[in-house]
Design an enzyme around this catalytic site. Structure first.
Site, PDB file in Angstrom:
ATOM      1  N   HIS A  60      47.401  50.890  35.076  1.00 50.81           N
ATOM      2  CA  HIS A  60      48.356  50.079  34.314  1.00 50.81           C
ATOM      3  C   HIS A  60      49.252  50.998  33.482  1.00 50.81           C
ATOM      4  CE1 HIS A  60      49.040  46.126  31.885  1.00 50.81           C
ATOM      5  NE2 HIS A  60      50.060  46.956  31.708  1.00 50.81           N
ATOM      6  N   ARG A  64      59.300  52.829  33.613  1.00 49.61           N
ATOM      7  CA  ARG A  64      60.678  52.506  33.174  1.00 49.61           C
ATOM      8  C   ARG A  64      61.762  52.925  34.152  1.00 49.61           C
ATOM      9  NH1 ARG A  64      58.239  49.308  29.589  1.00 49.61           N
ATOM     10  NH2 ARG A  64      57.560  50.329  27.681  1.00 49.61           N
ATOM     11  N   ASN A  94      57.922  45.674  35.629  1.00 44.13           N
ATOM     12  CA  ASN A  94      58.972  45.185  34.721  1.00 44.13           C
ATOM     13  C   ASN A  94      60.010  46.260  34.424  1.00 44.13           C
ATOM     14  OD1 ASN A  94      57.015  46.582  33.242  1.00 44.13           O
ATOM     15  ND2 ASN A  94      57.302  45.355  31.390  1.00 44.13           N
ATOM     16  N   ASP A 306      47.872  51.312  29.602  1.00 40.87           N
ATOM     17  CA  ASP A 306      49.062  50.484  29.345  1.00 40.87           C
ATOM     18  C   ASP A 306      50.158  51.373  28.735  1.00 40.87           C
ATOM     19  OD1 ASP A 306      50.891  48.449  29.127  1.00 40.87           O
ATOM     20  OD2 ASP A 306      49.727  47.222  27.726  1.00 40.87           O
TER      21      ASP A 306
HETATM   22 ZN   LIG Z   1      50.909  43.383  29.735  1.00 43.71          ZN
END
Ligand SMILES: [Zn+2]
Length: 429
Positions: A60, A64, A94, A306
């Site tokens: 995870h 970017r 994302n 993360d």
């Molecule tokens: Zn998340």
């Protein structure tokens, strides 16, 4: 050829824990035994005092790229990953544009391969542009190499849409990785709802905002049969829900971040350190203690950073408007060694399970073991290495670490990927 000589080799998959020599030939492990004679012309690496394990995986991270390369790009992201001891990472979709097509998945894999360091395994978006409304090109992305699917950054707000996503993904032997956040409950929340939000006078992000979607997604897992992986679990109750689902035999797994294990809402003081603004937010001490216990007892499957890089101007501002996230790729292993392994809270074997074995299983990557015939993807750990977390320590473009200032013990010294040493004595090649 390369001979890794005299490391303590630990791999619970093959039941090995002892001082061994490991001979690597090409991209493959040729021999693991107590004494291997170096063939002629073979590079010999003295590994005395170090621990050799299957290559670590961080499932995870946010690189970017494309879209926000000023924070991180794939080239700088894999440098940080290699420095942190990882042979493989999975990147969240994302980006801008969102990674929601086969072409976008292929771009990430190719850029990763160009760098020749840590391998990049893209996670594809569940919905187009992560809009939460229309299914993305799941099949195309699987064909190009997507290792899982997620709308990370957002919860999928509609239960009906999440059901469709899970029904679709279940056809491809991949997991849905759920960022569990009911936005009607979390709204403008920036810290844990309760003591922290009251004390600091800021909007709260309640535990229920996560737990309600964990409950819902476990029910949708039951309905659809799709493997569910709960991302960055942060509360004791979320963990209980996952535990109960596992006890029922549902295909549910979960991950935790070092910041949710080792920091709490109490760390956010009136200095308003914006590097402690993360999503989900830092929770209570009871939550963090429950998560550590869950990691030790096997209820939590893996640890992820993360890794969420942000530029200085996006953090050097008021707490309410600062971006969510902390970098993490280069501190995960030192934190785990210092706070869990060195203190005996978890064993070395468990460390290998949560950082190498489980993530490969959840992402459907080829297993890697320290045995003859396996791919030579290895991490060599120096348990005595002194790490001071300063901005200069990071290979990442961004320095927004929740752990700046800490002195840690233990880090990766070498990383071997496909038989090639890409980290040597702590330095990225
Ligand atoms: Zn998340």
């Amino acid at each position: 050829m390369m001979l890794l000589k005299g490391a303590r080799v630990i791999d619970p998959q093959v039941g090995i824990d002892g001082v061994m020599d490991v001979l690597v030939d090409g991209g493959v492990i040729a021999e693991v035994s107590e004494a291997v004679d170096a063939p002629e012309g073979c590079e010999v690496v003295d590994c005395a005092g170090k621990v050799l394990v299957p290559g670590l995986v961080d499932m995870h991270v946010h690189f970017r790229d494309p879209g926000f390369e000023y924070k991180e790009d794939i080239a700088s992201g894999v440098r940080a990953a290699t420095h942190g001891g990882f042979t493989d990472v999975a990147t969240m979709p994302n980006t801008d544009p969102v990674t929601d097509t086969g072409t976008a998945v292929r771009y990430q894999i190719d850029r990763g391969a160009d760098a020749g360091l840590t391998r990049v395994h893209p996670i594809g978006a569940l919905t187009r542009g992560e809009d939460g409304e229309s299914l993305a090109e799941i099949g195309d992305m699987v064909m190009e190499g997507a290792c899982g699917f997620s709308d990370d950054g957002h919860g999928v707000q509609s239960a009906g849409m999440m059901r469709t996503c899970m029904e679709y993904v279940s056809q491809f032997d991949r997991a849905v990785i759920a960022h569990c956040e009911d936005e009607s409950l979390t709204a403008n929340g920036v810290v844990n709802e309760g003591r922290a939000s009251t004390r600091l006078g800021m909007f709260g992000w309640p535990a229920l905002g996560e737990e309600l979607e964990v409950m819902r997604d476990i029910e949708l897992c039951r309905l659809t049969g799709c493997p569910l992986h709960v991302a960055h679990i942060s509360t004791a109750r979320s963990l209980d829900l996952v535990r109960a689902a596992k006890a029922e035999g549902l295909p549910v797994t979960c991950e935790v971040t070092p910041h949710h294990l080792f920091l709490t809402e109490e760390n956010i003081t009136d200095s308003y350190n914006t590097n402690l603004k993360v999503n989900p937010p830092l929770r209570t001490r009871d939550d963090a203690e429950a998560l550590v216990a869950g990691l030790a007892d096997g209820s939590i499957d893996c640890v992820v950073s993360d890794h969420a890089p942000h530029a200085a101007h996006e953090k050097d501002c008021e707490f309410e408007i600062a971006y969510f996230g902390t970098v993490g790729l280069e501190t995960t292993l030192p934190l785990m060694l210092t706070y869990l392994v060195d203190r005996g809270t978890i064993t070395w074997q468990r460390l290998v399970e949560v950082l190498a074995v489980a993530p490969r299983r959840i992402l459907r990557l080829e297993p890697v073991a320290v045995e003859a015939g396996s791919a030579a993807d290895l991490t060599l750990i120096d348990p005595e290495a002194a790490v001071t977390v300063t901005t200069e320590y990071f290979e990442s473009k961004s320095k927004n670490s929740a752990f700046l200032g800490l002195h840690l013990k233990g880090a990766a010294s070498d990383v071997v990927i496909g038989g090639k040493r890409v980290l040597e004595a702590g330095l990225v090649r």
